[in-house]
Design a protein around this motif. Structure first.
Motif, mmCIF file in Angstrom:
data_model
loop_
_atom_site.group_PDB
_atom_site.id
_atom_site.type_symbol
_atom_site.label_atom_id
_atom_site.label_comp_id
_atom_site.label_asym_id
_atom_site.label_seq_id
_atom_site.Cartn_x
_atom_site.Cartn_y
_atom_site.Cartn_z
ATOM 1 N N CYS A 272 0.830 -1.200 0.000
ATOM 2 C CA CYS A 272 0.000 0.000 0.000
ATOM 3 C C CYS A 272 0.868 1.254 0.000
ATOM 4 C CB CYS A 272 -0.930 0.018 1.209
ATOM 5 S SG CYS A 272 -2.240 -1.190 1.082
ATOM 6 N N THR A 273 1.916 1.247 0.831
ATOM 7 C CA THR A 273 2.781 2.416 0.895
ATOM 8 C C THR A 273 3.414 2.685 -0.466
ATOM 9 O OG1 THR A 273 3.275 1.772 3.144
ATOM 10 C CG2 THR A 273 4.643 3.479 2.199
ATOM 11 N N ALA A 274 3.932 1.630 -1.089
ATOM 12 C CA ALA A 274 4.578 1.805 -2.385
ATOM 13 C C ALA A 274 3.596 2.359 -3.406
ATOM 14 C CB ALA A 274 5.142 0.459 -2.863
ATOM 15 N N PHE A 275 2.397 1.773 -3.439
ATOM 16 C CA PHE A 275 1.370 2.203 -4.389
ATOM 17 C C PHE A 275 1.049 3.684 -4.210
ATOM 18 C CE2 PHE A 275 -3.005 2.298 -5.975
ATOM 19 C CZ PHE A 275 -2.825 1.626 -7.169
ATOM 20 N N ILE A 276 0.819 4.073 -2.943
ATOM 21 C CA ILE A 276 0.464 5.468 -2.657
ATOM 22 C C ILE A 276 1.604 6.388 -3.064
ATOM 23 C CG2 ILE A 276 0.011 7.123 -0.806
ATOM 24 C CD1 ILE A 276 -1.377 4.841 0.715
ATOM 25 N N GLU A 277 2.819 6.041 -2.639
ATOM 26 C CA GLU A 277 3.932 6.960 -2.882
ATOM 27 C C GLU A 277 4.224 7.108 -4.375
ATOM 28 O OE1 GLU A 277 5.171 9.007 -0.913
ATOM 29 O OE2 GLU A 277 4.142 8.238 0.859
ATOM 30 N N ILE A 278 4.101 5.992 -5.125
ATOM 31 C CA ILE A 278 4.378 6.083 -6.557
ATOM 32 C C ILE A 278 3.382 7.010 -7.229
ATOM 33 C CG2 ILE A 278 4.293 4.799 -8.726
ATOM 34 C CD1 ILE A 278 5.561 2.444 -7.185
ATOM 35 N N PHE A 279 2.101 6.816 -6.943
ATOM 36 C CA PHE A 279 1.108 7.646 -7.623
ATOM 37 C C PHE A 279 1.157 9.101 -7.165
ATOM 38 C CE2 PHE A 279 -0.702 3.837 -9.297
ATOM 39 C CZ PHE A 279 -1.315 4.268 -10.455
ATOM 40 N N ARG A 280 1.540 9.307 -5.900
ATOM 41 C CA ARG A 280 1.568 10.676 -5.404
ATOM 42 C C ARG A 280 2.769 11.460 -5.899
ATOM 43 N NH1 ARG A 280 0.216 12.967 -0.544
ATOM 44 N NH2 ARG A 280 2.323 12.620 0.179
ATOM 45 N N SER A 281 3.831 10.742 -6.276
ATOM 46 C CA SER A 281 5.010 11.493 -6.692
ATOM 47 C C SER A 281 5.069 11.667 -8.206
ATOM 48 C CB SER A 281 6.279 10.828 -6.165
ATOM 49 O OG SER A 281 6.115 9.450 -6.098
ATOM 50 N N ILE A 285 -0.845 14.334 -15.188
ATOM 51 C CA ILE A 285 -0.765 14.260 -16.647
ATOM 52 C C ILE A 285 0.106 13.078 -17.073
ATOM 53 C CG2 ILE A 285 1.137 15.947 -16.762
ATOM 54 C CD1 ILE A 285 -1.697 15.540 -19.300
ATOM 55 N N THR A 286 1.165 12.796 -16.290
ATOM 56 C CA THR A 286 2.012 11.637 -16.579
ATOM 57 C C THR A 286 1.231 10.344 -16.391
ATOM 58 O OG1 THR A 286 3.720 12.954 -15.527
ATOM 59 C CG2 THR A 286 4.302 10.710 -16.143
ATOM 60 N N VAL A 287 0.460 10.306 -15.300
ATOM 61 C CA VAL A 287 -0.357 9.113 -15.064
ATOM 62 C C VAL A 287 -1.321 8.908 -16.225
ATOM 63 C CG1 VAL A 287 -2.037 8.052 -13.521
ATOM 64 C CG2 VAL A 287 -0.181 9.394 -12.566
ATOM 65 N N LEU A 288 -1.881 9.999 -16.720
ATOM 66 C CA LEU A 288 -2.833 9.884 -17.833
ATOM 67 C C LEU A 288 -2.145 9.363 -19.090
ATOM 68 C CD1 LEU A 288 -4.950 13.136 -17.385
ATOM 69 C CD2 LEU A 288 -5.650 10.800 -16.934
ATOM 70 N N PHE A 289 -0.975 9.897 -19.395
ATOM 71 C CA PHE A 289 -0.245 9.410 -20.577
ATOM 72 C C PHE A 289 0.114 7.948 -20.417
ATOM 73 C CE2 PHE A 289 0.863 13.871 -21.838
ATOM 74 C CZ PHE A 289 0.324 13.775 -23.100
ATOM 75 N N LEU A 317 -7.365 5.802 -9.615
ATOM 76 C CA LEU A 317 -6.191 5.397 -8.839
ATOM 77 C C LEU A 317 -5.500 6.624 -8.259
ATOM 78 C CD1 LEU A 317 -4.680 2.610 -11.118
ATOM 79 C CD2 LEU A 317 -6.054 2.368 -9.055
ATOM 80 N N PHE A 318 -5.362 7.647 -9.081
ATOM 81 C CA PHE A 318 -4.664 8.860 -8.647
ATOM 82 C C PHE A 318 -5.394 9.511 -7.470
ATOM 83 C CE2 PHE A 318 -3.526 13.346 -9.031
ATOM 84 C CZ PHE A 318 -2.148 13.248 -9.124
ATOM 85 N N SER A 319 -6.714 9.692 -7.647
ATOM 86 C CA SER A 319 -7.459 10.365 -6.570
ATOM 87 C C SER A 319 -7.519 9.484 -5.333
ATOM 88 C CB SER A 319 -8.862 10.723 -7.046
ATOM 89 O OG SER A 319 -9.543 9.566 -7.444
ATOM 90 N N GLY A 320 -7.575 8.151 -5.544
ATOM 91 C CA GLY A 320 -7.580 7.232 -4.407
ATOM 92 C C GLY A 320 -6.328 7.382 -3.558
ATOM 93 N N CYS A 321 -5.193 7.558 -4.218
ATOM 94 C CA CYS A 321 -3.932 7.673 -3.470
ATOM 95 C C CYS A 321 -3.880 8.980 -2.693
ATOM 96 C CB CYS A 321 -2.746 7.570 -4.416
ATOM 97 S SG CYS A 321 -2.528 5.900 -4.998
ATOM 98 N N TYR A 322 -4.349 10.052 -3.306
ATOM 99 C CA TYR A 322 -4.381 11.313 -2.552
ATOM 100 C C TYR A 322 -5.332 11.196 -1.366
ATOM 101 C CZ TYR A 322 -1.335 14.349 -5.086
ATOM 102 O OH TYR A 322 -0.208 14.931 -5.581
ATOM 103 N N MET A 323 -6.495 10.554 -1.626
ATOM 104 C CA MET A 323 -7.475 10.405 -0.555
ATOM 105 C C MET A 323 -6.896 9.560 0.579
ATOM 106 S SD MET A 323 -10.338 11.427 0.327
ATOM 107 C CE MET A 323 -10.926 12.132 -1.189
#
Lengths: 443, 263
Positions: A272-281, A285-289, A317-323
């Motif tokens: 979970c930590t890895a998932f959150i940190e990857i998406f948050r950093s 726009i990069t996630v979308l591409f 996924l992106f908003s989930g990680c911020y949340m």
């Protein structure tokens, strides 16, 4: 030492005038010294100049009706050309959705209002069921309205469930508002079963529910909408679809990720930590591409995955990680004693979280949750960069329309106002919620 | 609500017999990191016994009672509660926690629930008792702690003494066999201590097994069957209250008593 005793009671007197009159307030807050007075006057002038300039351009000299930009210039060279914005209004809202089918979008929006409005009506019962069905059934029903086409068996079931719930929900509200009772109660009474056992009552309700499902299922088999490709979706409609799904997915996803990050089990915690940190950093726009180019590589052959779906998954996924980080902060505000007290009355992990910790934590989190919803709504405009015509995409394409070539300012200003209204309303509502929820406890 | 009355009489009878062991510590050791909090603790508590634990802060008395319902995990030795050994087995822990009530220094009521909801939460969700019955039982316990009129308020609207009495009632709603009190009156204003102690004395009269960490010596003298003095992770001295206060044996006990009695 001799005792000092007060001999008379002091009567309450009224406050000095500077505390109660308008003039007193002005004097205290705006003109308390000559330098403050000067600053006040200068500020007032600056505000006046700005507002006046905008008023002359945007209202007094503006053109509201014209057939193209040239005509706008002919009428008033210095004024805003709102005529273009007005003519493009349907494009801003619906994108290139077929004009004959717009009612489907409107009906979808109306359904959402019908579905969710009861949550704000105090006398309505079974609110948890309403909330859950909004998250799990409405998207499918509305999704079919928007997309149309042949229904697969899964879609048929979801649409059926959706319709039954919507009808039941609406009846429940009407009954609730008029009599303060629930739909269940009234049905039991109408059938003369109010004296029957709990089990028999439950079976009756279940039978009615299943009967309704069967009837609606059979009816919906004869009914299909013309398919509308996702490439025709656009405007505010598309923005709201993407951000709405993002918002609905963010909270459950965020809660699970946050709990995972605080878990005692190392594997779950690290994942979970890895998932959150990857998406948050990574920027959205990069996630979308990445989503539009990489998801197809991971997916097994033959899974239909269009660009819109990919974008929606990425946004979720992106908003989930911020949340998740918001939720984690809220969880940390709950003192350890609450967990201990919950354990001592025998509640397990999920009971403690669901009944004790989450309800308190969510209350602390409301401002941040709404903050990230607002952020998400605005971030969604990034999809216009990867070629979806959301509201920003439509606002920008006005200037490429031949009659309105070069019209940039007015549509963008209109868009800004549109976003401001939506976001400001959300933030006001969150403030209201905060006050309402904290009324119960004055800790 | 005959079931509660029945349970009360049953415990009273058992307390008269008082031979049945309900808690047993055998060579229990516990460390916080490198700090040795509990050192070779041996302790036997019989059903219906009332024990008051005192000692300077940091002596391990809170840790001791928190081991009973495994809010703290011990590293060596065995603890048997109600014939169940406390180990990694989560089922045992859940069972023991529902049999052991606990009252904290800082009350730890659930601030988002009303008083009655605080009381019925455990019975409804853990014991699976129907809502109506749980409410009736809860009201009975609220009456017993003398605040039935506060049932629909939130904890934040009550005074400290009232909150602590609600906390006691909340534990009682689970029909526990053992009640643990972790300095229940330390966070209270002086004028509220008595109302809480009165409730505890009444509870003791019903024959409940109680372990109380407290410096309320008046309470210890009137209620306790046994007073225990802990220092530096050891049970230094234990005796029946009259002997304990009038003829302490160990030097550390004498020092401690002289300090708390002359402050």
């Amino acid at each position: 030492m001799a005792a000092v005793v007060k001999s008379e009671r002091t009567a309450a007197r009224s406050a000095p005038l500077s505390e109660t009159t308008v003039l007193g307030w002005l004097r205290k807050n705006l003109f308390s010294s000559w330098i403050n007075a000067l600053l006040t006057i200068v500020s007032i002038y600056i505000i006046y100049a700005a507002v006046k300039g905008f008023y002359v351009w945007g209202v007094a000299d503006a053109v509201w009706v014209a057939k193209d930009r040239r005509e706008c210039f002919d009428i008033s060279i210095d004024g805003a050309c709102w005529a273009g914005v007005i003519q493009w209004m349907n494009n801003f809202i619906y994108g290139r959705y077929p004009r004959g089918e717009l009612w489907r979008v409107n009906l979808g929006a109306l359904m959402l209002v019908l579905w969710m409005a009861p949550l704000w009506v105090p006398r309505v019962k079974d609110k948890i069921l309403i909330g859950m069905s909004t998250v799990f059934l409405y998207p499918f029903l509305a999704g079919y309205f928007f997309a149309g086409g042949e229904k697969g068996i899964f879609m048929q079931v979801m649409v059926t469930l959706g319709i039954v719930f919507l009808v039941g929900n609406t009846l429940n509200v009407i009954i609730g508002v008029s009599s303060g009772r629930g739909l269940r109660e009234v049905m039991i009474q109408k059938l003369g079963k109010q004296d029957a056992s709990d089990e028999s009552q439950r079976n009756t309700i279940l039978a009615i529910f299943v009967g309704a499902l069967v009837v609606v299922f059979v009816l919906q088999m004869w009914w299909t909408f013309e398919a509308v490709s996702w490439t025709k979706w656009g405007g505010m409609f598309l923005t709201l679809v993407i951000s709405g799904i993002g918002i609905a997915a963010a909270l459950p996803l965020g809660i699970f990720l946050a709990l995972g990050r605080r878990s005692k089990l190392p594997v779950i915690r690290v994942l979970c930590t890895a998932f959150i940190e990857i998406f948050r950093s990574v920027p959205l726009i990069t996630v979308l591409f990445m989503a539009t180019t990489m998801f197809p590589l991971f997916m097994p052959e033959g899974v239909p995955l269009n660009k819109l779906t990919q974008v929606i998954i990425a946004v979720c996924l992106f908003s989930g990680c911020y949340m998740a980080e918001t939720v984690r902060a809220g969880l940390q505000a709950i003192p350890n004693g609450q967990y201990e007290a919950a354990h001592t009355i025998g509640l397990g992990y999920w009971g403690t979280m669901g009944l004790i910790v989450m309800p308190q934590a969510l209350k602390h989190m409301i401002p941040n949750i709404v903050g990230s919803f607002i952020g998400l709504l605005k971030d969604t405009t990034l999809v216009s960069i990867i070629g979806l015509f959301d509201v920003l995409g439509m606002l920008r394409s006005v200037s490429q329309d031949i009659p309105w070539r070069g019209l940039h300012k007015e549509p963008l200003l209109f868009g800004a106002m549109l976003f401001f209204i939506v976001c400001f309303a959300m933030s006001k509502y969150s403030r209201h919620l905060e006050v309402k929820l904290s009324a119960g406890d004055n800790r | 609500m005959t079931s509660v009355d029945e349970q009360e009489t049953q415990t009273q009878l058992a307390s008269a017999a008082s031979s049945e062991v309900i808690i047993e510590f055998d060579k229990v050791n516990k460390w916080y990191g490198d700090f040795h909090v509990l050192k070779d603790i041996d302790l036997v508590v019989h059903k219906g016994e009332r024990i008051v634990v005192c000692g300077p802060s940091g002596s391990g008395k809170s840790t001791l009672i928190r081991c009973v319902n495994r809010l703290e995990e011990h590293q060596q030795g065995t603890i048997v509660v109600d014939n169940m050994t406390l180990d990694k087995n989560l089922k045992n822990i859940d069972h023991i926690r529902s049999e052991v009530g606990m009252v904290f220094q800082s009350f730890n009521l659930f601030p988002h629930l009303t008083i009655i909801e605080n009381l019925t939460l455990g019975p409804i969700w853990v014991r699976k008792i129907p809502k109506v019955e749980a409410r009736e039982a809860a009201m009975k316990y609220l009456a017993r702690v003398k605040i039935p009129e506060q049932a629909n308020k939130y904890p934040g609207q009550l005074s400290g003494g009232q909150q602590q009495r609600v906390a006691i009632a909340r534990s009682l709603c689970m029909n526990p066999k053992i009640m643990l009190f972790d300095e229940p009156t330390s966070a209270l204003d002086p004028e509220m201590i008595k109302e809480v102690l009165d409730v505890m004395v009444e509870l003791a009269d019903t024959g409940m097994t109680m372990i109380v960490v407290s410096h309320e010596m008046g309470f210890a003298k009137t209620v306790a069957d046994r007073v225990m003095f802990m220092d530096e992770g050891e049970i230094v001295e234990q005796n029946e209250p009259h002997e304990f206060f009038n003829h302490p044996q160990h030097d550390r006990t004498k020092l401690f008593l002289s300090q708390i009695l002359h402050q």
